[in-house]
Design a protein around this motif. Sequence first.
Motif, mmCIF file in Angstrom:
data_model
loop_
_atom_site.group_PDB
_atom_site.id
_atom_site.type_symbol
_atom_site.label_atom_id
_atom_site.label_comp_id
_atom_site.label_asym_id
_atom_site.label_seq_id
_atom_site.Cartn_x
_atom_site.Cartn_y
_atom_site.Cartn_z
ATOM 1 N N PRO A 295 4.066 0.442 5.613
ATOM 2 C CA PRO A 295 4.147 0.925 4.216
ATOM 3 C C PRO A 295 5.150 2.071 4.092
ATOM 4 C CG PRO A 295 1.867 0.565 4.857
ATOM 5 C CD PRO A 295 2.679 0.409 6.100
ATOM 6 N N GLU A 296 5.790 2.157 2.948
ATOM 7 C CA GLU A 296 6.966 3.014 2.809
ATOM 8 C C GLU A 296 6.673 4.501 2.870
ATOM 9 O OE1 GLU A 296 7.245 3.061 -2.099
ATOM 10 O OE2 GLU A 296 8.590 1.795 -0.923
ATOM 11 N N ASN A 297 5.467 4.935 2.566
ATOM 12 C CA ASN A 297 5.165 6.366 2.575
ATOM 13 C C ASN A 297 4.226 6.764 3.713
ATOM 14 O OD1 ASN A 297 6.653 7.099 0.175
ATOM 15 N ND2 ASN A 297 5.091 5.972 -0.989
ATOM 16 N N LEU A 298 4.114 5.911 4.712
ATOM 17 C CA LEU A 298 3.185 6.156 5.803
ATOM 18 C C LEU A 298 3.584 7.393 6.607
ATOM 19 C CD1 LEU A 298 0.672 4.541 6.767
ATOM 20 C CD2 LEU A 298 2.099 3.634 8.616
ATOM 21 N N GLU A 299 2.590 8.186 6.988
ATOM 22 C CA GLU A 299 2.827 9.371 7.801
ATOM 23 C C GLU A 299 2.348 9.200 9.244
ATOM 24 O OE1 GLU A 299 1.254 12.857 5.986
ATOM 25 O OE2 GLU A 299 2.114 12.418 4.023
ATOM 26 N N ALA A 300 1.344 8.346 9.472
ATOM 27 C CA ALA A 300 0.808 8.145 10.818
ATOM 28 C C ALA A 300 0.547 6.673 11.037
ATOM 29 C CB ALA A 300 -0.475 8.943 11.013
ATOM 30 N N ILE A 301 1.077 6.134 12.139
ATOM 31 C CA ILE A 301 0.827 4.744 12.506
ATOM 32 C C ILE A 301 0.339 4.721 13.942
ATOM 33 C CG2 ILE A 301 3.259 4.371 13.137
ATOM 34 C CD1 ILE A 301 2.868 1.454 12.204
ATOM 35 N N LEU A 302 -0.862 4.167 14.150
ATOM 36 C CA LEU A 302 -1.464 4.090 15.470
ATOM 37 C C LEU A 302 -1.688 2.625 15.814
ATOM 38 C CD1 LEU A 302 -2.706 6.765 13.897
ATOM 39 C CD2 LEU A 302 -3.884 7.047 16.075
ATOM 40 N N LEU A 303 -0.905 2.124 16.764
ATOM 41 C CA LEU A 303 -0.952 0.716 17.151
ATOM 42 C C LEU A 303 -1.084 0.558 18.659
ATOM 43 C CD1 LEU A 303 1.816 -0.663 14.753
ATOM 44 C CD2 LEU A 303 -0.623 -1.167 14.636
ATOM 45 N N GLY A 304 -1.607 1.568 19.336
ATOM 46 C CA GLY A 304 -1.762 1.481 20.782
ATOM 47 C C GLY A 304 -2.721 0.376 21.191
ATOM 48 N N LEU B 122 0.844 -1.193 0.000
ATOM 49 C CA LEU B 122 0.000 0.000 0.000
ATOM 50 C C LEU B 122 0.878 1.242 0.000
ATOM 51 C CD1 LEU B 122 -2.712 -1.175 2.570
ATOM 52 C CD2 LEU B 122 -2.762 -1.327 0.067
ATOM 53 N N THR B 123 1.465 1.529 -1.123
ATOM 54 C CA THR B 123 2.440 2.624 -1.210
ATOM 55 C C THR B 123 1.800 4.004 -1.144
ATOM 56 O OG1 THR B 123 2.343 2.465 -3.628
ATOM 57 C CG2 THR B 123 4.080 1.225 -2.499
ATOM 58 N N ASN B 124 0.461 4.075 -1.298
ATOM 59 C CA ASN B 124 -0.229 5.358 -1.184
ATOM 60 C C ASN B 124 -0.798 5.597 0.209
ATOM 61 O OD1 ASN B 124 -0.061 6.488 -3.923
ATOM 62 N ND2 ASN B 124 -1.249 4.688 -4.527
ATOM 63 N N LEU B 125 -0.660 4.608 1.091
ATOM 64 C CA LEU B 125 -1.257 4.724 2.414
ATOM 65 C C LEU B 125 -0.526 5.785 3.236
ATOM 66 C CD1 LEU B 125 -3.577 3.329 3.977
ATOM 67 C CD2 LEU B 125 -1.844 1.910 5.093
ATOM 68 N N ARG B 126 -1.306 6.685 3.843
ATOM 69 C CA ARG B 126 -0.728 7.741 4.674
ATOM 70 C C ARG B 126 -1.062 7.555 6.149
ATOM 71 N NH1 ARG B 126 1.359 7.832 0.564
ATOM 72 N NH2 ARG B 126 1.660 9.568 -0.901
ATOM 73 N N ILE B 127 -2.222 7.009 6.456
ATOM 74 C CA ILE B 127 -2.637 6.810 7.847
ATOM 75 C C ILE B 127 -3.063 5.359 8.034
ATOM 76 C CG2 ILE B 127 -4.273 7.476 9.655
ATOM 77 C CD1 ILE B 127 -4.592 10.139 8.227
ATOM 78 N N MET B 128 -2.486 4.699 9.035
ATOM 79 C CA MET B 128 -2.869 3.333 9.382
ATOM 80 C C MET B 128 -3.165 3.291 10.879
ATOM 81 S SD MET B 128 -0.981 -0.322 8.587
ATOM 82 C CE MET B 128 0.421 -0.088 9.693
ATOM 83 N N SER B 129 -4.433 3.173 11.225
ATOM 84 C CA SER B 129 -4.861 3.198 12.619
ATOM 85 C C SER B 129 -5.446 1.849 12.991
ATOM 86 C CB SER B 129 -5.908 4.305 12.834
ATOM 87 O OG SER B 129 -6.326 4.327 14.169
ATOM 88 N N LEU B 130 -4.718 1.106 13.826
ATOM 89 C CA LEU B 130 -5.111 -0.257 14.222
ATOM 90 C C LEU B 130 -5.060 -0.416 15.733
ATOM 91 C CD1 LEU B 130 -3.066 -2.220 11.512
ATOM 92 C CD2 LEU B 130 -5.453 -1.525 11.387
ATOM 93 N N THR B 131 -5.356 0.636 16.479
ATOM 94 C CA THR B 131 -5.304 0.558 17.934
ATOM 95 C C THR B 131 -6.368 -0.394 18.472
ATOM 96 O OG1 THR B 131 -6.797 2.434 18.165
ATOM 97 C CG2 THR B 131 -4.460 2.921 18.128
#
Length: 847
Positions: free
Chosen positions: A664-673, A641-650
């Motif tokens: 993903p290589e271009n991710l700007e926000a990762i939420l894994l709390g 998912l090279t276009n993914l910017r936000i991944m929220s999986l809390t």
Amino acid sequence: MLRFSCRWIFIFHAYLLLQPRKCWAATSSTNADRSSLSLGNKSSSLFPAKRNLIGSEINEALIDEETEMESLMHIFNATFGKTGHWNNDNNWGKSSISICDWHGVSCPGLIYDEETATYKELKTVVSIDLSDNNLRGAFPVDRTLVNGQLPHLSKLDLHNNPALLFDFAPSIGSTSSFSQSVLRYINLSDISRVQSLNLIGAFQNTLVELLLESSDAMSDSGDKNIPSDIFDLQNLERLHLGDNSFQGSIPSKISKLSNLKYLSLDKNELTGDVNVIGALTKLKALSLSENNFSGEFVYNETIGLMGDLYELDLSSAGLSGTLPDFALNPKIKVVDLRNNNFSGSVPWSFFSLIDPEQFSYGEFGSNNIIGEIPSSAMIQSIINKLFLQDNEITGIPPSLCFNEDNCDTILCRPGTFSPIGRDDEGHQCYPCPSTTYYGSVQCATVHSSHSPTISRQTFSPSASPTSRPSKQPQNSPSRMPSTTAEPLTTPPTRSPSASTYSPTGTLTDRYILTKLYDSCNGHLWHEQKFWTSQHSICDWYGIECDAGSENVKSINLSANNLHGSIPTELFQLKMLEKLSIYSNEIELNFGSVGNANLLTHLLIDGTGLGSLDGIGQAQSLQVLSARFNQLETLPSELSMLTNLRIMSLTDNKIETSISQLVIPENLEAILLGGNAISGKLDRFNPPPTLRFIDLSGNELYGPIPSFLLQGTPSSMDVEIDLSSNMLTGTLPVELGRFDRLEFYAKNNQIRGMNLKLCDKTDWNGGNVEVYGCDAILCPKGYASAAGRAMKNRSCEKCNNADEAPFFGSTTCAKKYIDSAGMDPTNGIVYHILSMSVVAVAFLFSFS
């Protein structure tokens, strides 16, 4: 913001479970039951999601990991795990790995040792969940549940293992062997057979929930009566015995289950008097459908005594008597009395005390109800939720109808009929001179294969994953889109817009949306304006079309009481960009998501999602939000998912090492709390685009590395949340390269910070300029609800410095914590609200 607040509700619930006892602690494991707190109306099936039963007083003197490992190995060997038949045998049989890390095994986690000021782990089994895992053979009861071999086992979930046999009779002694058991929850639904059920009484002092749906349960004698020993379980609150072919009557001993709140005896062969259930006055949900009871059903002696009842299913149960008015059930939301022999007229006091906004529906089709429908104020407010087809209704007051000249949307008038008794859901009222009552479902002059009534029931009485759709007569028509329904007489030609296929041979958007409505029980949605009507689909509730067309651009059906499987055809909506279906109880498969070439936003929080397999095909996806679900792994295809910017999986159940995170290589926000991500933070290797990190409430340990986010440009606005882990050491001065940083690290084991960081006046929203170092973390001996100082929240000095031994303490009191390190204090509220603001900003920045 509401969705983040739900996380606080979950933490507060855990806090109540964690109140100090001897060693009271929440579960910690690769599969700890982080039961997702529903968003919106997730628990709207007949029985709500089961509560967390784990968390009991631990006797450390009984803990023997070697003995418990031996018991688990007996399970592994006896149920063909050793031969490779299990679907998931991760870590099983590996003596070098703690049993707490074996798939499906949960342990209490960490407790704080006041004497050593350190955390210690309790390695004793409190839960075994091997559901849907292809276990086969006979479960080794005599090697696991007797003589205290698993002394703290509170929960046993083996449901959906169709080749598994479970015999309650131990081969090494009498039922007294169970005397040391602390089992509170047993789920043996959908297995091959449960034997010796008459011995279940051995658990009478502990068992709270017993689920035996579709398990061919029987006693030693082999007869098919409900074993009376079940009624000795006087602490029982939930009992599911549906679909077991039980015969005979409901024993009067059922009155001993005075604490019962949820009872399901549906899909059996029970006979006799049903009024004995009147003793169960605490019931909230009851299903007795599809049985063969006889005698008159007396409302005032049964349901009328259950003031907390909110869902009732007595459909196809062979019952007769006067139609109840339900005036004694002010909390009732769902009633299903279809296909019985209830008689009399609809009373004026029908549902007189309910909240009409909370009422979902009442099904009364195919009974012997007569007369005119009253026009009381309450009936006027819920008439569109009452279904009275296939009775002997002789009149409908015009005041009840949307159009006084046409009441067909309530019931088809005399001289007409419809397969569902009204003009709705793609069915019209067709002429039929032989019909004399309102709501006729068939025409005597035309041969019909349609059944007399179509069920609105979509729930099964089980809240567990054993839930199954209710059985329908084989000749009952499915609720398919109006374009495929076959009328009993020749109807007018439908408009071309209702066609299944477009001129190019692709499915039309109207057809796809109608299939979504049918697959997810649209008749039960909270909002369904214009759905399946001939209005433009762009007018249907929650639908936005591309400008100047009938092509669906956006679907927003969040928190709308969807139930069922999302049809794969949904991803064939060629212009679909945004899909928001969070806070619904649905099943979702991403096998065809690649067809949605323009899909950028996918919001599926709180849906019960268990897998992201196939998501890698969504090449245009920019925002993926799947919080509060049941995800356990992150598929490697996320890297596609090279276009993914936000991944929220809390707040899932993701169990992995931080070094193996798929980012993903271009991710700007990762939420894994709120997951189970473990390891040292120096193994975290994010892309340089990342500027928003939430790893709070995991199992990270070791120092915060000096090179954290070293690839991220220092000019960016950055937010890092590392709260509630087991991080040690001091805050590295290298973080000072960021001019604007929101930093959270409360509730760790941090012992200091470099004073140069206190000069970063723009950090934490400018609070560092006002409060200095305290605005980063409260020092040792001080505490704040947020773990740091901010407006109206200073770091307060503790009476004793040892009461707050680390930087970033949220309370001066020593306390137990769970393995995820979640802080059960009020300070989480401010933090969650702050985090939610940022998360919402991210989501809408891509709108």
